[in-house]
Design a protein around this motif. Structure first.
Motif, PDB file in Angstrom:
ATOM      1  N   LEU A 112      53.688 151.649 -72.865  1.00  0.00           N
ATOM      2  CA  LEU A 112      52.739 152.974 -72.653  1.00  0.00           C
ATOM      3  C   LEU A 112      52.039 152.751 -71.024  1.00  0.00           C
ATOM      4  N   GLU A 113      51.338 151.580 -71.166  1.00  0.00           N
ATOM      5  CA  GLU A 113      50.276 151.279 -70.019  1.00  0.00           C
ATOM      6  C   GLU A 113      51.311 151.220 -68.686  1.00  0.00           C
ATOM      7  N   TYR A 114      52.500 150.547 -68.703  1.00  0.00           N
ATOM      8  CA  TYR A 114      53.454 150.507 -67.680  1.00  0.00           C
ATOM      9  C   TYR A 114      53.827 152.075 -67.093  1.00  0.00           C
ATOM     10  N   LEU A 137      61.664 156.303 -69.879  1.00  0.00           N
ATOM     11  CA  LEU A 137      60.738 155.421 -70.831  1.00  0.00           C
ATOM     12  C   LEU A 137      60.053 156.467 -71.878  1.00  0.00           C
ATOM     13  N   GLN A 138      59.503 157.573 -71.315  1.00  0.00           N
ATOM     14  CA  GLN A 138      58.874 158.493 -71.922  1.00  0.00           C
ATOM     15  C   GLN A 138      59.719 159.176 -73.216  1.00  0.00           C
ATOM     16  N   LEU A 150      63.469 157.107 -57.906  1.00  0.00           N
ATOM     17  CA  LEU A 150      63.558 156.243 -59.124  1.00  0.00           C
ATOM     18  C   LEU A 150      62.607 156.037 -60.034  1.00  0.00           C
ATOM     19  N   GLU A 151      61.155 155.983 -59.498  1.00  0.00           N
ATOM     20  CA  GLU A 151      60.126 156.145 -60.177  1.00  0.00           C
ATOM     21  C   GLU A 151      60.125 157.318 -61.328  1.00  0.00           C
ATOM     22  N   ARG A 152      60.316 158.414 -60.974  1.00  0.00           N
ATOM     23  CA  ARG A 152      60.412 159.704 -61.719  1.00  0.00           C
ATOM     24  C   ARG A 152      61.331 159.316 -62.897  1.00  0.00           C
ATOM     25  N   ASP A 153      62.549 158.861 -62.631  1.00  0.00           N
ATOM     26  CA  ASP A 153      63.364 158.602 -63.537  1.00  0.00           C
ATOM     27  C   ASP A 153      62.904 157.525 -64.551  1.00  0.00           C
TER      28      ASP A 153
END
Length: 173
Positions: free
Chosen positions: A140-142, A107-108, A99-102
């Motif tokens: 971007l910080e997230y 977002l990128q 999930l985090e990679r997704d």
């Protein structure tokens, strides 16, 4: 019984799937041939035995893949990893990684500008328009913080997979 690390088991599953695909291919190449002419069988006994051997091999490969995947799944659901003082199963960590990679990728993709997505455009009748993401700095910080977590979890999973072992009874190895 065969003892394998999870890493070896995952690699073995991949190899067994390749072997299974090779057996499937035989049915499209070697075994899909004329079998009769004028209602007379032209199949030789050697090829018929090869087909039986392939079917037996498919069953063995199926058994080994199921056995390995079940053992890996069991280890992942029972094996524990500690992250920031909290204990999680490997399955929980793997799911959070997915999930985090997704999240990072999505977002990128939405914060990146470049080919066909210029940040500054000239729009007729409007003027110079700058595009961006609302609260872009925060986003971007997230992303950056989440990438750090993802990398740390990935290293923990790699270590887990290379040290945890399973014992299985395989038919093809």
């Amino acid at each position: 019984m065969t003892e394998l690390t999870l890493q070896e088991a995952i690699f073995t599953v991949s190899n067994l799937r390749n072997q299974l695909n090779k057996e499937y291919a035989k049915f499209d190449t070697e075994y899909r041939v004329p079998v009769a002419v004028n209602n007379e069988s032209i199949v030789n006994d050697g090829k018929a035995a090869d087909v039986k051997d392939s079917l037996k091999k498919i069953e063995q490969l199926k058994h080994d893949i199921i056995t390995l995947k079940a053992a890996v799944h069991h280890k992942n659901t029972t094996g524990k990893l500690t992250i920031d003082g909290a204990e999680y199963t490997a399955s929980e960590v793997l799911e959070s990684l997915k999930l985090e990679r997704d999240i990072v990728n999505n977002l990128q993709n939405n914060t990146a500008f470049g080919y066909h997505r210029e940040r500054i455009k000239t729009v007729a009748g409007v003027g110079i328009v700058e595009e961006g993401i609302i609260s872009e700095k925060e986003v971007l910080e997230y992303i950056e913080a989440l990438e750090v977590k993802v990398n740390r979890k990935s290293m923990l999973i790699d270590k887990f997979n290379s040290t945890e072992t399973i014992e299985v009874k395989l038919k093809t190895i």
